[in-house]
Write an enzyme that holds these catalytic residues in place. Structure first.
Site, PDB file in Angstrom:
ATOM      1  N   SER A  88       0.741  -1.373   0.114  1.00 36.07           N
ATOM      2  CA  SER A  88       0.114  -0.072   0.072  1.00 36.07           C
ATOM      3  C   SER A  88       0.871   1.206  -0.166  1.00 36.07           C
ATOM      4  CB  SER A  88      -1.081  -0.011   1.072  1.00 36.07           C
ATOM      5  OG  SER A  88      -1.793   0.795   1.089  1.00 36.07           O
ATOM      6  N   HIS A 223      -7.774  -5.960  -0.253  1.00 39.29           N
ATOM      7  CA  HIS A 223      -6.459  -4.974  -0.061  1.00 39.29           C
ATOM      8  C   HIS A 223      -5.360  -5.778   0.850  1.00 39.29           C
ATOM      9  CE1 HIS A 223      -4.253  -1.192  -0.402  1.00 39.29           C
ATOM     10  NE2 HIS A 223      -3.960  -1.131   0.802  1.00 39.29           N
TER      11      HIS A 223
END
Length: 249
Positions: A88, A223
């Site tokens: 991320s 995610h």
């Protein structure tokens, strides 16, 4: 060391892997990677304002923070092959760290960019300071997963962690790469197939950041796919291949 922590000392390992956490993350996110990657010495990056650096001011600019990390890695360099893994926001920090290392003449063996848009897709947001208020941060954490929703209803927990998570979100929102020479190192981009924030096309655009070999993999999950199924085998296989995975399909 200020910026990096050795997850599990392995001074006779053939190579090192430096892991960069997500926004609001700490080095503890990678605490299991030291044992899982048995042939690698794993280091985890600690951003200011959390874990052992809890009392420090939060970083406000991403690229300078990455350059400080690179400077520490250069200062303790032992010439072993060095790879970077970022998830991320950590993928963008790892990328900027790789740029600084290569600019200093240090070869980077491989860059793994996980769960992140390619850096050239980031456009600075001048309104980020007001956009990322507490409610927006909580909504985003719930969307991304990886945080127990019950904890986000705990006022003590929110007061403890949301300031540095919000600071990371604002720092990333203010990031803009600008013109940059391609990296020399191989790059692997990874993304969860059901990631609500990063599309396959945005992740695949990492191919533009390198003149070296590039691979793109979509993995099951959202995610935070790597919480349930860390890509340890993929990372190990890549690093053990010639030139940090350059020969892999």
């Amino acid at each position: 060391m200020l910026w990096t922590q050795v997850v599990e000392p392995r001074p006779f390992a053939e190579r090192r892997l430096v892991c960069f956490p997500h926004a609001g993350g700490s080095p503890y996110f990678f605490r299991g990677w030291g044992k899982a990657l048995g042939t690698v010495e794993v280091l985890a990056v600690c951003y200011p304002g959390r874990a052992e650096r809890f009392g420090e001011p939060y970083a406000t600019e991403l690229a300078p923070m990455a350059r400080e990390t690179a400077a520490e890695l250069l200062a303790v360099d032992d010439s072993r092959p060095l790879a970077l893994f970022g998830h991320s926001m950590g993928a963008t920090v790892a990328y900027e760290t790789a740029r600084a290392l290569e600019a200093a003449g240090r070869t980077v063996d491989h860059l793994f960019a996980s769960g992140a848009r390619a850096p050239q897709l980031h456009l600075p947001d001048p309104a980020a300071a007001t956009t990322w208020d507490e409610a927006a941060v909580v909504r985003t954490l719930l969307e991304l997963g990886g945080t127990d929703p019950g904890l986000l209803r705990n006022r003590s927990f929110v007061d403890l962690v949301l300031p540095y998570i919000g600071a990371d979100f604002r720092m990333l929102a203010g990031y803009g790469r600008g013109p940059a020479e391609p990296l020399a190192c191989p790059v692997t981009a990874l993304v969860g197939a059901s990631d609500p924030r990063v599309s396959a096309a945005q992740a695949a655009a990492w191919r533009e950041v390198t003149r070296g070999p590039f691979r793109f993999r979509t993995l099951p999950g959202e995610h935070f796919y790597l919480e349930q199924d860390p890509p340890h085998e993929l990372v190990t296989r890549t690093l053990e291949a010639p030139r940090g995975g350059a020969g892999l399909p």
